[in-house]
Design a protein around this motif. Sequence first.
Motif, short mmCIF file in Angstrom:
data_model
loop_
_atom_site.label_atom_id
_atom_site.label_comp_id
_atom_site.label_asym_id
_atom_site.label_seq_id
_atom_site.Cartn_x
_atom_site.Cartn_y
_atom_site.Cartn_z
N PRO A 79 56.89 39.92 28.67
CA PRO A 79 55.88 39.58 27.65
C PRO A 79 56.06 40.36 26.36
N LEU A 80 56.54 41.60 26.43
CA LEU A 80 56.75 42.37 25.21
C LEU A 80 57.88 41.77 24.37
N VAL A 81 58.95 41.32 25.04
CA VAL A 81 60.04 40.67 24.31
C VAL A 81 59.54 39.38 23.66
N VAL A 82 58.76 38.61 24.43
CA VAL A 82 58.19 37.38 23.87
C VAL A 82 57.29 37.70 22.68
N LEU A 83 56.50 38.76 22.81
CA LEU A 83 55.62 39.16 21.71
C LEU A 83 56.44 39.55 20.48
N SER A 84 57.54 40.26 20.69
CA SER A 84 58.39 40.64 19.55
C SER A 84 58.96 39.41 18.85
N LEU A 85 59.31 38.39 19.62
CA LEU A 85 59.82 37.15 19.02
C LEU A 85 58.73 36.44 18.22
N LEU A 86 57.51 36.43 18.75
CA LEU A 86 56.41 35.80 18.02
C LEU A 86 56.09 36.57 16.74
N VAL A 87 56.12 37.89 16.82
CA VAL A 87 55.88 38.70 15.61
C VAL A 87 57.00 38.49 14.60
N ALA A 88 58.24 38.37 15.10
CA ALA A 88 59.36 38.08 14.19
C ALA A 88 59.16 36.76 13.48
N ARG A 89 58.64 35.78 14.20
CA ARG A 89 58.33 34.50 13.54
C ARG A 89 57.31 34.71 12.43
N GLY A 90 56.29 35.51 12.69
CA GLY A 90 55.29 35.79 11.67
C GLY A 90 55.88 36.46 10.44
N PHE A 91 56.76 37.44 10.64
CA PHE A 91 57.41 38.09 9.50
C PHE A 91 58.30 37.11 8.74
N GLY A 92 58.94 36.20 9.48
CA GLY A 92 59.75 35.19 8.81
C GLY A 92 58.92 34.27 7.94
N VAL A 93 57.76 33.86 8.47
CA VAL A 93 56.85 33.02 7.67
C VAL A 93 56.39 33.78 6.43
N LEU A 126 54.88 30.28 27.84
CA LEU A 126 55.19 31.69 27.72
C LEU A 126 56.67 31.92 27.41
N SER A 127 57.53 31.16 28.06
CA SER A 127 58.97 31.39 27.89
C SER A 127 59.58 30.61 26.74
N ARG A 128 58.79 29.82 26.01
CA ARG A 128 59.35 28.99 24.94
C ARG A 128 60.09 29.82 23.89
N PRO A 129 59.53 30.94 23.40
CA PRO A 129 60.28 31.72 22.40
C PRO A 129 61.64 32.19 22.90
N LEU A 130 61.77 32.41 24.21
CA LEU A 130 63.05 32.87 24.75
C LEU A 130 64.09 31.76 24.73
N ARG A 131 63.64 30.48 24.66
CA ARG A 131 64.56 29.35 24.74
C ARG A 131 64.83 28.68 23.39
N VAL A 132 64.17 29.14 22.33
CA VAL A 132 64.33 28.53 21.01
C VAL A 132 65.09 29.48 20.11
N ALA A 133 66.21 29.00 19.56
CA ALA A 133 67.08 29.86 18.76
C ALA A 133 66.40 30.37 17.50
N HIS A 134 65.45 29.63 16.96
CA HIS A 134 64.79 30.05 15.72
C HIS A 134 64.09 31.40 15.91
N TYR A 135 63.51 31.62 17.07
CA TYR A 135 62.83 32.89 17.32
C TYR A 135 63.84 34.04 17.29
N TRP A 136 64.98 33.85 17.92
CA TRP A 136 65.97 34.92 17.96
C TRP A 136 66.57 35.18 16.58
N LEU A 137 66.79 34.12 15.82
CA LEU A 137 67.27 34.33 14.46
C LEU A 137 66.25 35.04 13.60
N ALA A 138 64.98 34.71 13.78
CA ALA A 138 63.94 35.43 13.05
C ALA A 138 63.92 36.90 13.43
N LEU A 139 64.17 37.19 14.72
CA LEU A 139 64.22 38.58 15.15
C LEU A 139 65.40 39.31 14.53
#
Length: 472
Positions: A79-93, A126-139
């Motif tokens: 969940p912490l990794v998923v949270l970091s991906l979601l926060v990365a999306r927010g910083f990207g926006v 829950l696992s969607r950010p782990l499977r979408v490349a946009h989240y990882w690129l934002a990170l």
Amino acid sequence: MDTTMTAPAPRADATGSTPAPPPATTTGWWGSYGALWRRVPGNAVYLLSVFVLAMTAVSVLAGLFWTGVGMIVIVVGIPLVVLSLLVARGFGVADRFVLRLTGLPEIAEPEWNHDGPDRNGFWWTLSRPLRVAHYWLALVHGMIVSPIISTISFVVTVTWLSISAGGLTYWFWAIFIPRDEFGVWGRYVADSVPWIFGAWSPWAVEVVLNLLAGILFAFTLPWVLRGLSLGHHAIAQGMLGRWRSDDLAAEVRAEAAARGAAVHAEDVALRRLERDIHDGPQQRLVRLQMDLAALERRAEAGEGEAAAELAREARSHAKAALDELRALSSGVAPPLLQDRGLAAALTAVAAGAPVSVHVDVDPDIDRVVAPEVARTVYFTVSELITNTIKHSGASAVTLKAALRPAEAGVSGMLDVWVVDNGRGGAHFRTGHGLEGLRDRVAGLRGVLVLDSRPGGPTTVGLHVPIVEGAPG
């Protein structure tokens, strides 16, 4: 269909004379240079603020992500990794939002959800950010790329701004500095090129050199800031923007949603048709059968007057059943629509209404509208006018159908409006007529919009994309 757009000719003013055309926009080198200068404040604010954003992002994301990675073995880390991906999306926006200060083209939002409609469970979400490349690129952008390029652009921006402003104003604020605290490099320059500055004081040499540096850096400032902003924009476009695959994924989901809406709408329509036939014509035909049997018995018994009365009732029931069957069939596939097209069918619907209907239908719609679109539009308009007559208390209706030409990136549209002067107050309700019509239209990738304030008027807009390759 010719969709070429031409500029309208200038119209005469109140005096009858044609106004002179506006002066041409300044072009050329100085015009473009002036435009760059007008963008300097926005570019400077962006380049300075994005550095603060990048430093905040790297500190937050690095802490969250690496803590999550270290705790994956005890499951809590996921969940912490998923949270970091979601926060990365927010910083990207936030980065893309601040980038608007530069006046560069806005970067389209990427598709953050590539899952189909059947993947909406808790674990899929829950696992969607782990499977979408946009989240990882934002990170990666927030943790590595943005801090590096933002630091470089921040240093260059501050250097150009400080030398530009400081050099141009050095002659003023240098007089407040004690003379024994400066002049070293001015004296060195004067001694190095005595044929230029031989008789000059070190203070004068420094003033002139700072002024020249200020002029040079100020002259190149718009290009430097614009170049840095373009670099940020290009990187953000590639790492935080929309891809062609996003458009394809959105198209697939839209098609799936449209098919689902169409299937649902057809199911509702068939169920309603079945109910209407059962409650209307079928009951009348049963009654007609019973009346005919009674008529036969009374005719055999010699009751002529009673038999005649039953015959009149039977004829009345037969006529009512026929009228109801015609009304029901008009919502399925009218022959007029197949033989003469949508424009004629809509005109016939308006002519058959018991209220005044003003019709404005573009005859060109028959050349470009596909048969399946025509059927749905006809059924929807028929139902809308029927609802108006039943529920709105309107005395006049306007029916308009027109084509909207295709624009860059947007297909052509068929726009149909039904406007009445009734009491208003209509709204979408689950399981009711307007909601079913909206589902039917959604099956064609279109939209049905409603504006019905209490007291009227009511406006219903039907907007359907024109299917490529339609007849005509």
